[in-house]
Motif scaffolding. Structure first.
Motif, PDB file in Angstrom:
ATOM      1  N   ILE A 104       0.868  -1.191   0.000  1.00  0.00           N
ATOM      2  CA  ILE A 104       0.000   0.000   0.000  1.00  0.00           C
ATOM      3  C   ILE A 104       0.895   1.229   0.000  1.00  0.00           C
ATOM      4  CG2 ILE A 104      -1.614   1.307   1.444  1.00  0.00           C
ATOM      5  CD1 ILE A 104      -2.695  -1.435   2.418  1.00  0.00           C
ATOM      6  N   LYS A 105       0.485   2.242  -0.783  1.00  0.00           N
ATOM      7  CA  LYS A 105       1.298   3.474  -0.877  1.00  0.00           C
ATOM      8  C   LYS A 105       0.455   4.682  -0.443  1.00  0.00           C
ATOM      9  CE  LYS A 105       3.304   6.521  -4.354  1.00  0.00           C
ATOM     10  NZ  LYS A 105       2.326   7.583  -4.095  1.00  0.00           N
ATOM     11  N   PRO A 106       1.062   5.598   0.331  1.00  0.00           N
ATOM     12  CA  PRO A 106       0.299   6.825   0.665  1.00  0.00           C
ATOM     13  C   PRO A 106       0.084   7.661  -0.587  1.00  0.00           C
ATOM     14  CG  PRO A 106       2.582   6.993   1.434  1.00  0.00           C
ATOM     15  CD  PRO A 106       2.420   5.610   0.887  1.00  0.00           C
ATOM     16  N   ASP A 107      -1.022   8.399  -0.625  1.00  0.00           N
ATOM     17  CA  ASP A 107      -1.316   9.276  -1.783  1.00  0.00           C
ATOM     18  C   ASP A 107      -0.508  10.569  -1.664  1.00  0.00           C
ATOM     19  OD1 ASP A 107      -3.092   7.345  -2.476  1.00  0.00           O
ATOM     20  OD2 ASP A 107      -4.879   8.612  -2.433  1.00  0.00           O
ATOM     21  N   ILE A 108       0.787  10.393  -1.506  1.00  0.00           N
ATOM     22  CA  ILE A 108       1.716  11.522  -1.436  1.00  0.00           C
ATOM     23  C   ILE A 108       2.471  11.527  -2.757  1.00  0.00           C
ATOM     24  CG2 ILE A 108       3.866  12.281  -0.352  1.00  0.00           C
ATOM     25  CD1 ILE A 108       2.817  10.984   2.243  1.00  0.00           C
ATOM     26  N   VAL A 109       2.708  12.715  -3.300  1.00  0.00           N
ATOM     27  CA  VAL A 109       3.461  12.793  -4.557  1.00  0.00           C
ATOM     28  C   VAL A 109       4.949  12.627  -4.233  1.00  0.00           C
ATOM     29  CG1 VAL A 109       3.996  14.206  -6.574  1.00  0.00           C
ATOM     30  CG2 VAL A 109       1.714  14.335  -5.531  1.00  0.00           C
ATOM     31  N   PHE A 110       5.499  11.498  -4.654  1.00  0.00           N
ATOM     32  CA  PHE A 110       6.926  11.243  -4.439  1.00  0.00           C
ATOM     33  C   PHE A 110       7.722  11.957  -5.536  1.00  0.00           C
ATOM     34  CE2 PHE A 110       7.415   7.485  -1.442  1.00  0.00           C
ATOM     35  CZ  PHE A 110       6.121   7.526  -0.971  1.00  0.00           C
ATOM     36  N   TYR A 111       9.011  12.176  -5.270  1.00  0.00           N
ATOM     37  CA  TYR A 111       9.870  12.717  -6.330  1.00  0.00           C
ATOM     38  C   TYR A 111       9.838  11.728  -7.502  1.00  0.00           C
ATOM     39  CZ  TYR A 111      11.644  16.124  -2.987  1.00  0.00           C
ATOM     40  OH  TYR A 111      11.742  17.146  -2.078  1.00  0.00           O
ATOM     41  N   GLY A 112       9.624  12.255  -8.704  1.00  0.00           N
ATOM     42  CA  GLY A 112       9.534  11.381  -9.889  1.00  0.00           C
ATOM     43  C   GLY A 112       8.097  11.094 -10.276  1.00  0.00           C
ATOM     44  N   GLU A 113       7.133  11.548  -9.474  1.00  0.00           N
ATOM     45  CA  GLU A 113       5.714  11.371  -9.812  1.00  0.00           C
ATOM     46  C   GLU A 113       5.112  12.705 -10.253  1.00  0.00           C
ATOM     47  OE1 GLU A 113       3.413   7.999  -7.528  1.00  0.00           O
ATOM     48  OE2 GLU A 113       4.095   9.531  -6.124  1.00  0.00           O
ATOM     49  N   ASN A 114       4.045  12.607 -11.047  1.00  0.00           N
ATOM     50  CA  ASN A 114       3.363  13.830 -11.487  1.00  0.00           C
ATOM     51  C   ASN A 114       2.346  14.289 -10.454  1.00  0.00           C
ATOM     52  OD1 ASN A 114       4.652  14.004 -13.954  1.00  0.00           O
ATOM     53  ND2 ASN A 114       3.234  12.524 -14.865  1.00  0.00           N
ATOM     54  N   LEU A 115       2.101  15.595 -10.463  1.00  0.00           N
ATOM     55  CA  LEU A 115       1.041  16.124  -9.606  1.00  0.00           C
ATOM     56  C   LEU A 115      -0.317  15.788 -10.201  1.00  0.00           C
ATOM     57  CD1 LEU A 115       3.447  17.754  -8.458  1.00  0.00           C
ATOM     58  CD2 LEU A 115       1.912  19.695  -8.300  1.00  0.00           C
ATOM     59  N   ASP A 116      -1.320  15.747  -9.364  1.00  0.00           N
ATOM     60  CA  ASP A 116      -2.682  15.517  -9.812  1.00  0.00           C
ATOM     61  C   ASP A 116      -3.090  16.632 -10.789  1.00  0.00           C
ATOM     62  OD1 ASP A 116      -5.550  14.714  -9.519  1.00  0.00           O
ATOM     63  OD2 ASP A 116      -5.629  16.680  -8.552  1.00  0.00           O
ATOM     64  N   GLY A 117      -3.606  16.223 -11.959  1.00  0.00           N
ATOM     65  CA  GLY A 117      -3.898  17.182 -13.027  1.00  0.00           C
ATOM     66  C   GLY A 117      -4.960  18.205 -12.649  1.00  0.00           C
ATOM     67  N   PHE A 118      -5.983  17.770 -11.901  1.00  0.00           N
ATOM     68  CA  PHE A 118      -7.061  18.687 -11.526  1.00  0.00           C
ATOM     69  C   PHE A 118      -6.507  19.796 -10.617  1.00  0.00           C
ATOM     70  CE2 PHE A 118     -10.213  19.946  -8.311  1.00  0.00           C
ATOM     71  CZ  PHE A 118     -11.154  20.540  -9.138  1.00  0.00           C
ATOM     72  N   THR A 119      -5.719  19.402  -9.616  1.00  0.00           N
ATOM     73  CA  THR A 119      -5.149  20.388  -8.678  1.00  0.00           C
ATOM     74  C   THR A 119      -4.244  21.362  -9.420  1.00  0.00           C
ATOM     75  OG1 THR A 119      -5.194  18.688  -6.986  1.00  0.00           O
ATOM     76  CG2 THR A 119      -3.844  20.610  -6.519  1.00  0.00           C
ATOM     77  N   LEU A 120      -3.466  20.815 -10.342  1.00  0.00           N
ATOM     78  CA  LEU A 120      -2.537  21.646 -11.106  1.00  0.00           C
ATOM     79  C   LEU A 120      -3.291  22.671 -11.958  1.00  0.00           C
ATOM     80  CD1 LEU A 120       0.514  21.655 -11.252  1.00  0.00           C
ATOM     81  CD2 LEU A 120       0.393  20.054 -13.158  1.00  0.00           C
ATOM     82  N   SER A 121      -4.364  22.222 -12.600  1.00  0.00           N
ATOM     83  CA  SER A 121      -5.099  23.175 -13.450  1.00  0.00           C
ATOM     84  C   SER A 121      -5.819  24.226 -12.598  1.00  0.00           C
ATOM     85  CB  SER A 121      -6.060  22.466 -14.418  1.00  0.00           C
ATOM     86  OG  SER A 121      -6.998  21.760 -13.684  1.00  0.00           O
ATOM     87  N   ARG A 122      -6.309  23.831 -11.417  1.00  0.00           N
ATOM     88  CA  ARG A 122      -6.924  24.815 -10.505  1.00  0.00           C
ATOM     89  C   ARG A 122      -5.879  25.847 -10.078  1.00  0.00           C
ATOM     90  NH1 ARG A 122     -11.365  26.375 -10.511  1.00  0.00           N
ATOM     91  NH2 ARG A 122     -11.989  26.521  -8.344  1.00  0.00           N
TER      92      ARG A 122
END
Ligand code: CNA
Length: 266
Positions: free
Chosen positions: A169-187
């Motif tokens: 199981i992985k926490p829903d934390i953005v690790f280095y090397g992962e993309n940010l959530d697109g909805f949050t980014l566009s907001r």
């Protein structure tokens, strides 16, 4: 000392007018604000990056490729750091920002923190840019697990595994090397682009893309206010700079308590 107080008071008067007259205020917060609750940040002189953990650099532990190959090392580190979040309470920065929203003076609050403290303080217009320790998913079948389900397992020294398929199981934390959530980014792009005032509190403004959000406001000539002890990577010729988060948030809370709620035009 009295001179320092006078300089602070003068700058704070300007801030009050900026807040009152801004029709759209956005805020970006970073790990520095939660140091007042006792959670270490990354880049202060006493921050997590100033030390290694069992010969690992913390930046390495927080990369997605490292997590995939060594989840037990991530969870052994996180056990001492991120799975005791129930012990921490929101501080005056969190409560002042929640009040800014309640009084109708906040468009959006973007945080790089994963510690859930803005939501605990009552902020609703809160976007967790790097995710949150509140939510977890199975890396294989995507089954959902909450912080309160996962934390007791991590605290006993085990890697949490999916009850459906046995995968990590992985926490829903953005690790280095992962993309940010697109909805949050566009907001974020939308709000920082339209903001009349941007406040940045407790961030070194090093980690991209969040570090670039204030530039969207500044490039249109709107004011930027930075509250940070150290020099930030981006300062966009900030209109105002404060260095002490405690002093700033106490003054902000006092001002907001007395401020008339904004009448919304609907
Ligand atoms: P950072 O790079 O650690 O910067 C924090 C900044 O806050 C530093 O420049 C400090 O000088 C400043 N600061 C610390 N305490 C105070 C104070 N009392 N008064 C004024 N300034 C102060 O943190 P960023 O958020 O910029 O970096 C982004 C990373 C850190 C994100 O990916 C986060 O997930 C990550 N992080 C989050 C937490 C958390 O959720 N609480 C803790 C540690 C790291």
């Amino acid at each position: 000392m009295a001179e320092k107080e006078a300089v602070f008071a003068k700058k704070f008067e300007i801030l009050k007018a900026l807040i009152k007259n801004s029709r759209s205020t956005v805020v970006l917060t970073g790990a520095g604000i939660s140091t007042l609750s006792g959670i270490p940040d990354f880049r202060s002189s006493s921050g997590v990056y100033a030390t290694t953990w069992k010969s690992y650099q913390v930046e390495e532990i927080l990369s997605i490729s490292f997590f995939k190959h060594n989840p037990e090392i991530f969870y052994a580190w996180a056990k001492e750091y991120w799975y005791k979040l129930d012990d921490y309470k929101p501080n005056t920065v969190h409560t002042a920002l929640a009040l800014l929203e309640q009084k109708g003076y906040l468009e959006g609050l973007f945080t790089q923190n994963i510690d859930m403290l803005h939501k605990k303080a009552g902020s609703r217009k809160c976007y967790e840019v790097h995710g949150s320790a509140e939510h977890h998913h199975c890396t294989n079948c995507n089954a959902y697990y909450s912080y309160h389900w996962v934390a007791p397992i991590v605290l006993t020294g085990q890697v949490p595994r999916c009850t459906e398929c046995g995968s990590v199981i992985k926490p829903d934390i953005v690790f280095y090397g992962e993309n940010l959530d697109g909805f949050t980014l566009s907001r974020a792009y939308e709000m920082f682009n339209h903001a009349h005032l941007c406040l940045v509190l407790g961030s070194s403004l090093v980690v991209q893309p969040a570090a670039s959000f204030p530039a969207y406001t500044v490039h249109r000539g709107a004011p930027l206010v930075i509250v940070n002890a150290q020099k930030t990577s981006f300062d966009g010729s900030a209109t105002l700079r404060f260095t002490d988060l405690q002093q700033f948030s106490e003054a902000l809370e006092k001002y907001l308590v007395a401020l008339e709620p904004r009448k919304l035009l609907v």
